[in-house]
Design a protein around this motif. Structure first.
Motif, PDB file in Angstrom:
ATOM      1  N   GLN A  70      47.785  40.658  39.675  1.00 11.70           N
ATOM      2  CA  GLN A  70      47.084  39.409  39.385  1.00 11.70           C
ATOM      3  C   GLN A  70      45.634  39.778  39.032  1.00 11.70           C
ATOM      4  O   GLN A  70      44.972  40.448  39.821  1.00 11.70           O
ATOM      5  CB  GLN A  70      47.138  38.539  40.653  1.00 11.70           C
ATOM      6  CG  GLN A  70      46.603  37.153  40.494  1.00 11.70           C
ATOM      7  CD  GLN A  70      47.597  36.237  39.785  1.00 11.70           C
ATOM      8  OE1 GLN A  70      48.778  36.565  39.650  1.00 11.70           O
ATOM      9  NE2 GLN A  70      47.133  35.093  39.331  1.00 11.70           N
ATOM     10  N   ARG A  71      45.181  39.377  37.835  1.00  7.03           N
ATOM     11  CA  ARG A  71      43.816  39.725  37.424  1.00  7.03           C
ATOM     12  C   ARG A  71      42.934  38.489  37.418  1.00  7.03           C
ATOM     13  O   ARG A  71      43.264  37.491  36.769  1.00  7.03           O
ATOM     14  CB  ARG A  71      43.813  40.342  36.021  1.00  7.03           C
ATOM     15  CG  ARG A  71      44.764  41.493  35.839  1.00  7.03           C
ATOM     16  CD  ARG A  71      44.525  42.585  36.843  1.00  7.03           C
ATOM     17  NE  ARG A  71      43.274  43.285  36.612  1.00  7.03           N
ATOM     18  CZ  ARG A  71      42.490  43.754  37.588  1.00  7.03           C
ATOM     19  NH1 ARG A  71      42.838  43.585  38.838  1.00  7.03           N
ATOM     20  NH2 ARG A  71      41.391  44.390  37.298  1.00  7.03           N
ATOM     21  N   PRO A  72      41.788  38.517  38.111  1.00  6.15           N
ATOM     22  CA  PRO A  72      40.849  37.403  38.085  1.00  6.15           C
ATOM     23  C   PRO A  72      39.922  37.528  36.878  1.00  6.15           C
ATOM     24  O   PRO A  72      39.420  38.609  36.599  1.00  6.15           O
ATOM     25  CB  PRO A  72      40.048  37.613  39.375  1.00  6.15           C
ATOM     26  CG  PRO A  72      40.114  39.082  39.646  1.00  6.15           C
ATOM     27  CD  PRO A  72      41.318  39.646  38.944  1.00  6.15           C
ATOM     28  N   PHE A  73      39.710  36.437  36.150  1.00  5.78           N
ATOM     29  CA  PHE A  73      38.844  36.514  34.969  1.00  5.78           C
ATOM     30  C   PHE A  73      37.487  35.886  35.237  1.00  5.78           C
ATOM     31  O   PHE A  73      37.339  35.055  36.152  1.00  5.78           O
ATOM     32  CB  PHE A  73      39.514  35.812  33.779  1.00  5.78           C
ATOM     33  CG  PHE A  73      40.843  36.421  33.431  1.00  5.78           C
ATOM     34  CD1 PHE A  73      40.974  37.806  33.316  1.00  5.78           C
ATOM     35  CD2 PHE A  73      41.958  35.623  33.239  1.00  5.78           C
ATOM     36  CE1 PHE A  73      42.196  38.379  33.007  1.00  5.78           C
ATOM     37  CE2 PHE A  73      43.197  36.192  32.936  1.00  5.78           C
ATOM     38  CZ  PHE A  73      43.317  37.564  32.822  1.00  5.78           C
ATOM     39  N   ALA A  74      36.527  36.252  34.405  1.00  6.13           N
ATOM     40  CA  ALA A  74      35.163  35.759  34.572  1.00  6.13           C
ATOM     41  C   ALA A  74      35.099  34.235  34.458  1.00  6.13           C
ATOM     42  O   ALA A  74      34.215  33.594  35.008  1.00  6.13           O
ATOM     43  CB  ALA A  74      34.247  36.407  33.540  1.00  6.13           C
ATOM     44  N   THR A  75      36.071  33.668  33.719  1.00  2.00           N
ATOM     45  CA  THR A  75      36.079  32.219  33.535  1.00  2.00           C
ATOM     46  C   THR A  75      36.543  31.476  34.782  1.00  2.00           C
ATOM     47  O   THR A  75      36.512  30.249  34.831  1.00  2.00           O
ATOM     48  CB  THR A  75      37.067  31.837  32.411  1.00  2.00           C
ATOM     49  OG1 THR A  75      38.331  32.443  32.721  1.00  2.00           O
ATOM     50  CG2 THR A  75      36.587  32.315  31.068  1.00  2.00           C
ATOM     51  N   GLY A  76      37.037  32.212  35.797  1.00  3.79           N
ATOM     52  CA  GLY A  76      37.549  31.576  37.003  1.00  3.79           C
ATOM     53  C   GLY A  76      39.061  31.477  36.981  1.00  3.79           C
ATOM     54  O   GLY A  76      39.687  31.250  38.012  1.00  3.79           O
ATOM     55  N   GLU A  77      39.651  31.639  35.783  1.00  8.38           N
ATOM     56  CA  GLU A  77      41.111  31.628  35.708  1.00  8.38           C
ATOM     57  C   GLU A  77      41.661  32.979  36.161  1.00  8.38           C
ATOM     58  O   GLU A  77      40.906  33.891  36.469  1.00  8.38           O
ATOM     59  CB  GLU A  77      41.559  31.381  34.266  1.00  8.38           C
ATOM     60  CG  GLU A  77      41.291  29.963  33.778  1.00  8.38           C
ATOM     61  CD  GLU A  77      41.265  29.908  32.265  1.00  8.38           C
ATOM     62  OE1 GLU A  77      42.348  29.833  31.667  1.00  8.38           O
ATOM     63  OE2 GLU A  77      40.167  29.964  31.696  1.00  8.38           O
ATOM     64  N   ALA A  78      42.961  33.101  36.159  1.00 13.02           N
ATOM     65  CA  ALA A  78      43.577  34.372  36.518  1.00 13.02           C
ATOM     66  C   ALA A  78      44.872  34.530  35.748  1.00 13.02           C
ATOM     67  O   ALA A  78      45.372  33.572  35.152  1.00 13.02           O
ATOM     68  CB  ALA A  78      43.845  34.436  38.018  1.00 13.02           C
ATOM     69  N   SER A 103      38.300  47.061  45.832  1.00  6.84           N
ATOM     70  CA  SER A 103      38.992  45.849  46.239  1.00  6.84           C
ATOM     71  C   SER A 103      38.048  44.645  46.246  1.00  6.84           C
ATOM     72  O   SER A 103      38.487  43.516  46.119  1.00  6.84           O
ATOM     73  CB  SER A 103      39.652  46.039  47.606  1.00  6.84           C
ATOM     74  OG  SER A 103      38.691  46.416  48.557  1.00  6.84           O
ATOM     75  N   GLU A 104      36.751  44.908  46.333  1.00  2.65           N
ATOM     76  CA  GLU A 104      35.830  43.779  46.340  1.00  2.65           C
ATOM     77  C   GLU A 104      35.789  43.072  44.987  1.00  2.65           C
ATOM     78  O   GLU A 104      35.342  41.949  44.875  1.00  2.65           O
ATOM     79  CB  GLU A 104      34.421  44.242  46.738  1.00  2.65           C
ATOM     80  CG  GLU A 104      33.540  44.649  45.572  1.00  2.65           C
ATOM     81  CD  GLU A 104      32.346  45.465  46.031  1.00  2.65           C
ATOM     82  OE1 GLU A 104      31.471  45.712  45.203  1.00  2.65           O
ATOM     83  OE2 GLU A 104      32.287  45.839  47.216  1.00  2.65           O
ATOM     84  N   THR A 105      36.281  43.743  43.944  1.00  3.97           N
ATOM     85  CA  THR A 105      36.261  43.115  42.627  1.00  3.97           C
ATOM     86  C   THR A 105      37.465  42.193  42.448  1.00  3.97           C
ATOM     87  O   THR A 105      37.486  41.388  41.548  1.00  3.97           O
ATOM     88  CB  THR A 105      36.303  44.171  41.511  1.00  3.97           C
ATOM     89  OG1 THR A 105      37.562  44.823  41.570  1.00  3.97           O
ATOM     90  CG2 THR A 105      35.195  45.178  41.662  1.00  3.97           C
ATOM     91  N   VAL A 106      38.475  42.345  43.281  1.00  3.36           N
ATOM     92  CA  VAL A 106      39.644  41.479  43.185  1.00  3.36           C
ATOM     93  C   VAL A 106      39.312  40.212  43.937  1.00  3.36           C
ATOM     94  O   VAL A 106      39.204  40.241  45.149  1.00  3.36           O
ATOM     95  CB  VAL A 106      40.880  42.157  43.806  1.00  3.36           C
ATOM     96  CG1 VAL A 106      42.096  41.259  43.672  1.00  3.36           C
ATOM     97  CG2 VAL A 106      41.116  43.497  43.145  1.00  3.36           C
ATOM     98  N   ASN A 107      39.067  39.180  43.241  1.00  2.00           N
ATOM     99  CA  ASN A 107      38.727  37.897  43.862  1.00  2.00           C
ATOM    100  C   ASN A 107      37.500  37.355  43.166  1.00  2.00           C
ATOM    101  O   ASN A 107      36.444  37.908  43.249  1.00  2.00           O
ATOM    102  CB  ASN A 107      38.469  38.099  45.364  1.00  2.00           C
ATOM    103  CG  ASN A 107      37.745  36.923  45.959  1.00  2.00           C
ATOM    104  OD1 ASN A 107      37.953  35.809  45.541  1.00  2.00           O
ATOM    105  ND2 ASN A 107      36.873  37.169  46.940  1.00  2.00           N
TER     106      ASN A 107
END
Ligand code: HEC
Ligand SMILES: [Cu+2]
Length: 383
Positions: free
Chosen positions: A303-311, A379-383
């Motif tokens: 699951q990838r989080p995007f800068a737009t807030g979507e994933a 892991s801090e970048t996931v989210n």
């Protein structure tokens, strides 16, 4: 005195033999530049010594004991003053004339020069040989002028080949160029030596160690190529090698070898090769650590989080899109600095990279059991 320096002195890594003032001289520019360097240095030393000598001598001769009144009796000596103004000016004009001539030589590309594209990025080099062949090593032909058309995908870098005495800045937002003509072909090491190095590399995890072997994985000795414009954290790692081929056949055979995947080669293995050759390595780790971009251990299947807030889930199409149109979906926590590889990677290349990412992803169905767990930093970048 030192025949072999300890490995910890890696800064002096190449000076395992005798010391020399200049690096090896291997282009048509070298002799001119070395002569000019010697000329300017000699003049500077010849002036420096008498000036410093006079400085100390007069300071001693005309000093006054403490408390005595200072007196000013400076007067003119016109012939002396004319002499020390006019004589050095000849040397200055000489330096300018020889310097300007060398500069113009470096800027005037001869007609019919071979052309190679250069892309500099944080932190590596990609050379474009045309016909879809890209490689991080610079391969040239001896006694043939070669022009480099250079661009940068981020900040100012500078391409420097000490053995050629050639150097030029690579500036984002514009093309810059340089040229040179190598005069010394790279030797090839013996097949036994190459086999030994290939076996040792395989045993050590597969990454070729140029420093250790001092020849390429095709067995060529090389000249060094550096970035000489401080460009960020890993500036000092921004090095590659220059190989000069003796014949066009030899050069073409090398280009052919790297032009596409051998049909018998496993796509994932070829994907790993592209990862190393095409500069992905500079920004993406495969051990979970965060570089300019996310580690590939966290990409495929996750699951990838995007800068737009979507994933979204990183499937084959997402990986493909991320490589061709990096700005379409930007991963949260990263700058949109990845260069597009559109037109630079073939369909088979993209497929191979996807296959490779599958083998190293932490959650991939056929994940590699030996890959290390992502560390806390990534892991801090996931989210
Ligand atoms: C200059 C640095 C840089 C280089 C070189 C680079 N990337 Fe990236 N890449 C990034 C950054 C930063 C991101 C995250 C932001 C984004 O999505 O654009 C990223 C994102 C990605 C993603 C999405 C990752 C995810 O986990 O969602 C993939 C896949 C990818 N890159 C593949 C590649 C491949 C393949 C190459 C080499 C052919 C490459 N990149 C070269 C910087 C780079
Ligand atoms: Cu640089």
């Amino acid at each position: 005195m030192f025949t072999k320096l300890p490995a910890s002195l890696s800064l002096l890594g190449d000076y395992t033999g005798s010391f020399d003032w200049f690096p090896e001289s291997a282009s048509t520019f070298s002799n001119d530049i070395d002569w000019l360097f010697g000329f300017i240095s000699t003049i500077c030393i010849l002036f420096f010594i008498p000036i410093v000598f006079c400085l100390f001598y007069f300071a001693y001769k005309y000093h006054k004991p403490k408390g005595e009144k200072a007196e000013s009796n400076a007067s003119h000596n016109t012939p002396l003053e004319l002499a020390w103004s006019i004589l050095p000016s000849f040397f200055l004009v000489g330096m300018f004339v020889f310097g300007a001539k060398a500069y113009l030589d470096h800027r005037t590309v001869p007609d019919g020069a071979n052309e190679i594209g250069v892309q500099a990025f944080k932190w590596g080099w990609t050379f474009d040989y045309g016909g879809g062949v890209f490689n991080p090593e610079l391969h040239l032909l001896v006694d043939e002028p070669t022009k480099l058309s250079m661009r940068s995908s981020d900040v100012i870098h500078s391409l420097f080949i000490p053995a050629f005495r050639a150097k030029k800045d690579v500036v984002p937002g514009r093309y810059n160029y340089m040229w040179f003509m190598p005069t010394v072909a790279s030797e090839k090491v013996s097949q036994e030596r190459l086999d030994e190095a290939l076996a040792a590399t395989e045993a050590a995890g597969g990454e070729w160690d140029y420093d250790r072997w001092q020849f390429t994985k095709d067995g060529y000795k090389f000249f060094d190529l550096y970035c000489t414009e401080y460009c960020g954290k890993d500036h000092s790692m921004m090095q590659t090698v220059v190989v000069v081929h003796e014949s066009l056949d030899d050069l073409n055979a090398w280009i052919e070898k790297y032009s596409k995947r051998d049909p018998n080669m496993d796509p994932a293995e070829y994907g790993k090769q592209l990862y190393e050759q095409r500069g992905c390595k500079g920004c993406h780790s495969i051990d979970g650590s965060k570089r300019v971009g996310p580690s590939f251990t966290e990409s495929f299947g996750n699951q990838r989080p995007f800068a737009t807030g979507e994933a979204g889930v990183a499937d084959e199409n997402y990986i493909r899109e991320s490589i061709l149109y990096p700005k379409a979906k930007v991963v949260a926590g990263y700058q949109p600095v990845m260069p597009s590889y559109k037109g630079q990677l073939s369909d088979d290349d993209l497929y191979s990279i996807v296959e490779y990412l599958k083998t190293i992803s932490e959650y991939a169905p056929e994940g590699d059991a030996t890959s290390s767990p992502a560390d806390a930093e990534s892991s801090e970048t996931v989210n």
